[in-house]
Scaffold this active site. Sequence first.
Site, PDB file in Angstrom:
ATOM      1  N   HIS A 222      14.042 -11.007  -8.162  1.00 46.68           N
ATOM      2  CA  HIS A 222      14.238  -9.849  -9.038  1.00 46.68           C
ATOM      3  C   HIS A 222      13.111  -8.836  -8.868  1.00 46.68           C
ATOM      4  CE1 HIS A 222      13.852  -7.607 -12.878  1.00 46.68           C
ATOM      5  NE2 HIS A 222      15.161  -7.611 -12.844  1.00 46.68           N
TER       6      HIS A 222
ATOM      7  N   CYS B 169      25.426  -4.182   1.646  1.00 43.81           N
ATOM      8  CA  CYS B 169      24.628  -3.596   0.570  1.00 43.81           C
ATOM      9  C   CYS B 169      23.488  -4.500   0.114  1.00 43.81           C
ATOM     10  CB  CYS B 169      25.518  -3.236  -0.624  1.00 43.81           C
ATOM     11  SG  CYS B 169      26.331  -4.641  -1.414  1.00 43.81           S
TER      12      CYS B 169
END
Length: 630
Positions: free
Chosen positions: A200, A576
């Site tokens: 993250h 992506c």
Amino acid sequence: VQMVDDTTGVAKIRGRYLPQSQGQDALIGARKPMAITGEGSLETLCANALPQLVGYDKAARQLGEVFQFEFTIENGVVSILDAVPAKRNARAAVRIAVDLAQSGIISHKDALLRIEPRSLIEHLHPQIAKDAARDVFSTGLPASPGAAVGRVVFTPQAAMAAQARGEACILVRNETSPEDVRGMHAAVAVLTLRGGMTSHAAVIARGLGLPCVVGAADIRVDSMAKTIVSDDGRVFGEGATICVDGTSGQVISGAPVMNVAVLDAAYETLMEWADAARTIGVRANADTPSDARVARDFKVDGIGLCRTEHMFFEPDRINVMREMILSEDLVSRRAALKLLLPMQRADFVELFEIMRGLPVTIRLLDPPLHEFLPRSRTGMQELADAMDLPVETVMARAAELAEVNPMLGKRGVRLGVTMPEIYEMQARAIFEATAQVNQSGSAVVPEIMIPLVSANREVELVKSRIEAVAKQVEAELGHAPAYRLGVMVETPRAALRAGDLAQSSEFLSFGTNDLTQMTYGLSRDDAGRFMREYVQQGVFAEDPFHSLDIEGVGELLLMAAARGREANPGITLGLCGEHGGDPASVQFCKVAGFDYVSCSPFRVPIARLAAAQASIIAESQDENANRNGA
């Protein structure tokens, strides 16, 4: 001597000369050498030497390079003893290549091929000066490039307070979660003890252009005492000044000398040539309007991934989102979603305005719902007070949503199938925003992406719901909203069944962060603990979360592309994941026939140059094949 500045690439005479000496004496410092130009220099000692050196430089440039010369002078005549390519840093390399091309000595394509795409980092991010002293006290993974100096803070609240005071701060966490994003926005750099290249912290930092080091396992954080303790026993308290170098992965005590980032005319020219040469699109991963503005400044071909969940963590909507999660029945859940609708619609309106005329791929809600709830007892108590609920109710709901392995649990399309009202709200927000923006200027056609798909039936279920919302909006507004529907391929089964998915989709976008994680059975958040040893011992040639695994994950992409195009020849293929900003991965996507790659905004220039190089190489290979065939 050389005729260019080694740090900027501009025309400037640099070098040293030592009379009555051997060739290397001036370099090794046997005696103090004199400058080439200026007072007390070679220029004053032998006035006609400098024009001769300049002449040699002009002649040598016709070979397509700028050289550094070792020379001698006898009776006023300069003789060249040796010539090697002139010294240069990354910024100077761009200027030199562009100048040679603009002089007609090399072609634009040659200039593009001479620049290592990753070296553009020095143009995009501040860096520690080459000769600066480094007092390194920790080393981790270089998750997001650039370097920054700031005072240590340990909470997102402290980071926001420091920003309000105008102080540069570095956010230090064991690992980050979506709750930390606002603090990351306020910081100048991020340091985490755990995590890998696609954790993250790494992904968000790259999107924000923040220097970031993750997996710094050789330090300890005492959250109670608010201190960092290094392996050698040094203690850095809150407010201590440190430097995070996300390019090297080093964490440094104090404030080393920095070089600022510069996007000069030579860089802009090189990027124009890259865009003219490339035949594969480059989009950006952008989650908010501010991200989109940065992406637009980097001249992207659109947005390839908008992660809508990040919009819900804003202060004015997180509690509304939590109210929806805590709802005990469909009626109350829909009531909360009705409050979220105008907020989400407003974000999409601004996003579409910024990206007008370019495609925008919006991923529907992906993370498990428990990520939106506070983790601590204090946070749950504050939420309970805000909702006028017993804290036990909040804790019970959090426990109910908890999962043993949440990244493989009820998230992505599984939310859309079991709680369809969430995706219905998001679809309506997209359609209403599109209608509002399309009232003036060039039309926007959003691309709605369903995440974590594994079976075509999942697509069919969500697609029918979205189509129903589209018909409702058409009845209300008087015209049908235009949109494209596709899926995010991030599970091995989705890649294997791409032929099925392509029948219900207009595009397939490969989310290679999760696809790599699931193919390897390897947690992208924990891989940093051992990845360095694996690479050093040759288990992996490179971190597969950093550069695409061509042999394994790459084969899945090739199979999926072939099966998807066989079932639907007109389908659009994109990538992506963070691999979209890795030059080797971009090269693979070009060979595989993908239509575009998408990456963090600050990696877009790297991807643009890599895409140009891939196109030039492919064109050259085709020409050679045609000649050999003839």
